[in-house]
Design an enzyme around this catalytic site. Structure first.
Site, PDB file in Angstrom:
ATOM      1  N   SER A   1      97.670 -19.384  94.917  1.00 58.29           N
ATOM      2  CA  SER A   1      97.234 -19.221  96.310  1.00 58.29           C
ATOM      3  C   SER A   1      96.570 -20.470  96.894  1.00 58.29           C
ATOM      4  O   SER A   1      95.626 -20.376  97.679  1.00 58.29           O
ATOM      5  CB  SER A   1      96.323 -17.998  96.440  1.00 58.29           C
ATOM      6  OG  SER A   1      97.027 -16.820  96.106  1.00 58.29           O
TER       7      SER A   1
ATOM      8  N   ASN B   1     106.583 -25.426  94.295  1.00 61.15           N
ATOM      9  CA  ASN B   1     107.471 -24.553  93.532  1.00 61.15           C
ATOM     10  C   ASN B   1     108.083 -23.563  94.523  1.00 61.15           C
ATOM     11  O   ASN B   1     107.430 -22.610  94.924  1.00 61.15           O
ATOM     12  CB  ASN B   1     106.640 -23.832  92.454  1.00 61.15           C
ATOM     13  CG  ASN B   1     107.440 -22.794  91.703  1.00 61.15           C
ATOM     14  OD1 ASN B   1     108.670 -22.735  91.818  1.00 61.15           O
ATOM     15  ND2 ASN B   1     106.741 -21.970  90.924  1.00 61.15           N
TER      16      ASN B   1
ATOM     17  N   GLU C   1     105.907 -16.236  85.780  1.00 57.88           N
ATOM     18  CA  GLU C   1     107.003 -15.344  86.192  1.00 57.88           C
ATOM     19  C   GLU C   1     108.143 -15.381  85.174  1.00 57.88           C
ATOM     20  O   GLU C   1     108.836 -14.385  84.969  1.00 57.88           O
ATOM     21  CB  GLU C   1     107.479 -15.719  87.610  1.00 57.88           C
ATOM     22  CG  GLU C   1     106.459 -15.263  88.652  1.00 57.88           C
ATOM     23  CD  GLU C   1     106.426 -16.087  89.920  1.00 57.88           C
ATOM     24  OE1 GLU C   1     107.355 -16.870  90.177  1.00 57.88           O
ATOM     25  OE2 GLU C   1     105.430 -15.947  90.659  1.00 57.88           O
TER      26      GLU C   1
ATOM     27  N   GLY D   1     100.336 -15.827  94.308  1.00 56.10           N
ATOM     28  CA  GLY D   1     100.967 -15.065  95.383  1.00 56.10           C
ATOM     29  C   GLY D   1     100.132 -13.904  95.891  1.00 56.10           C
ATOM     30  O   GLY D   1     100.634 -13.041  96.610  1.00 56.10           O
TER      31      GLY D   1
ATOM     32  N   HIS E   1     106.369 -20.971  83.446  1.00 51.38           N
ATOM     33  CA  HIS E   1     105.688 -20.321  84.565  1.00 51.38           C
ATOM     34  C   HIS E   1     105.483 -18.844  84.217  1.00 51.38           C
ATOM     35  O   HIS E   1     106.334 -18.235  83.538  1.00 51.38           O
ATOM     36  CB  HIS E   1     106.532 -20.451  85.839  1.00 51.38           C
ATOM     37  CG  HIS E   1     105.807 -20.007  87.062  1.00 51.38           C
ATOM     38  ND1 HIS E   1     105.656 -18.672  87.378  1.00 51.38           N
ATOM     39  CD2 HIS E   1     105.148 -20.696  88.019  1.00 51.38           C
ATOM     40  CE1 HIS E   1     104.942 -18.576  88.489  1.00 51.38           C
ATOM     41  NE2 HIS E   1     104.617 -19.796  88.905  1.00 51.38           N
TER      42      HIS E   1
ATOM     43  N   GLU F   1      97.342 -21.725  85.906  1.00 52.76           N
ATOM     44  CA  GLU F   1      97.619 -20.781  86.988  1.00 52.76           C
ATOM     45  C   GLU F   1      97.169 -19.389  86.553  1.00 52.76           C
ATOM     46  O   GLU F   1      97.917 -18.688  85.846  1.00 52.76           O
ATOM     47  CB  GLU F   1      99.122 -20.752  87.296  1.00 52.76           C
ATOM     48  CG  GLU F   1      99.661 -22.060  87.812  1.00 52.76           C
ATOM     49  CD  GLU F   1     100.931 -21.844  88.620  1.00 52.76           C
ATOM     50  OE1 GLU F   1     100.943 -22.217  89.792  1.00 52.76           O
ATOM     51  OE2 GLU F   1     101.893 -21.271  88.083  1.00 52.76           O
TER      52      GLU F   1
ATOM     53  N   LYS G   1     110.323 -21.506  94.049  1.00 53.24           N
ATOM     54  CA  LYS G   1     110.752 -20.259  93.388  1.00 53.24           C
ATOM     55  C   LYS G   1     112.172 -19.895  93.849  1.00 53.24           C
ATOM     56  O   LYS G   1     112.979 -20.794  94.111  1.00 53.24           O
ATOM     57  CB  LYS G   1     109.737 -19.149  93.651  1.00 53.24           C
ATOM     58  CG  LYS G   1     108.317 -19.578  93.260  1.00 53.24           C
ATOM     59  CD  LYS G   1     107.323 -18.461  93.181  1.00 53.24           C
ATOM     60  CE  LYS G   1     105.969 -19.011  92.772  1.00 53.24           C
ATOM     61  NZ  LYS G   1     104.949 -17.981  92.581  1.00 53.24           N
TER      62      LYS G   1
HETATM   63  P1  PGA Z   1     101.375 -19.268  94.996  1.00 56.27           P
HETATM   64  O1  PGA Z   1     102.232 -19.560  93.660  1.00 56.27           O
HETATM   65  O2  PGA Z   1     100.914 -20.605  95.523  1.00 56.27           O
HETATM   66  O3  PGA Z   1     102.330 -18.571  95.903  1.00 56.27           O
HETATM   67  O4  PGA Z   1     100.222 -18.427  94.575  1.00 56.27           O
HETATM   68  C1  PGA Z   1     101.853 -20.575  92.755  1.00 56.27           C
HETATM   69  C2  PGA Z   1     102.831 -20.629  91.619  1.00 56.27           C
HETATM   70  O5  PGA Z   1     103.308 -19.569  91.178  1.00 56.27           O
HETATM   71  O6  PGA Z   1     103.159 -21.717  91.119  1.00 56.27           O
END
Ligand code: PGA
Length: 257
Positions: free
Chosen positions: A212, A10, A100, A174, A98, A168, A12
């Site tokens: 992460s 992803n 976000e 992140g 997601h 998640e 983003k």
């Molecule tokens: P990350 O994000 O691997 O940077 O923690 C995962 C995600 O949001 O899908």
């Protein structure tokens, strides 16, 4: 049904034409040189880059997808993108719900459910994301929150062929904090059980862990029961690291054999 681990990147809102082209080319080269039945790799770039990335990887085993879609097929929805449009660009997958998007755009589980139905109708595989906040986990509500998100976000039309579920935990996204193996094992078993009540042949649903994930922890995570793949944010922006995560699926297989 394939038992290959699903390794989804992803990206983003990261990348411009040049660096994204290079990243996609590096992954395409790796995929051409090291064919593997252990994993299926999916790249989900920002929408303006989908066509270019698809064009670069289309002669390899790498699939591509998007990070969101609208629930309607077409119409007066300025700035939105339909599932059909994504399918037309050769996408196989679309990430939906997601955290976000749930947090920054106020997306509800009901909207995610409608988007998933639109994606399935267009012939895309919906990757439906669920996960609890830090506060919800501290309050002992993680199971309840995830169960409710699952119930409300996954449509009745879901099958193992058209739906993937990504767990998640929001506090792990992140942040460099990964859920413990025990927490992942517990939550994935719960999701498998609850999803199987709703989805026929739910044992075949692919369940991803995200939060992460990096090369250093992917082998362990991919080896946990009911983890059928990973959804990777930050670490998917480095082609070598992301390829290393995919390679760890073979390591997981060896460990669980
Ligand atoms: P990350 O994000 O691997 O940077 O923690 C995962 C995600 O949001 O899908």
């Amino acid at each position: 049904m394939s038992v290959a681990k699903l390794i989804v990147g992803n990206w983003k809102m990261n990348g411009l034409l040049d660096d994204s082209r290079t990243r996609a080319q590096e992954l395409a080269d790796a995929a051409r040189n090291h064919k593997s039945a252990d994993f299926e790799m999916v790249l989900c770039p920002p929408a303006p880059l989908i066509a270019m990335v698809g064009d670069i990887v289309k002669d390899t085993d790498i699939k591509w997808g998007a990070q969101d879609c609208h629930e309607q097929v077409s119409g007066a929805h300025t700035g939105d993108i339909s599932a059909q449009m994504l399918k037309d660009l050769g996408c196989s997958y679309v990430i939906l719900g997601h955290s976000e998007r749930r947090q920054n755009h106020g997306e509800t589980s009901a909207q995610v459910n409608a988007k998933a139905q639109a994606a399935q109708a267009a012939g895309l595989i919906a990757i439906i994301c669920i996960g609890e906040t830090d506060a919800q986990r501290s309050a002992g509500k993680a199971d309840e929150v995830v169960t409710e998100q699952l119930r409300a976000s996954v449509p009745e039309t879901a099958t193992p062929e058209n739906t993937v579920i990504a767990y998640e935990p929001i506090w792990a996204i992140g942040t460099g904090k990964t859920a413990s193996a025990d927490d992942i094992r517990h939550m994935h078993a719960l999701i498998r059980a609850k999803a199987s009540e709703k989805v026929k042949n739910g044992a075949w649903l692919k369940l991803l862990y995200g939060g992460s994930v990096k090369q250093g922890n992917a082998g362990e995570i991919l080896h946990i029961a009911n983890v059928d793949g990973v959804l990777v944010g930050g670490a998917s922006l480095k082609s070598g690291e992301f390829w290393g995560i995919a390679q760890a699926s073979a390591e997981g297989k060896a460990l669980s054999a």
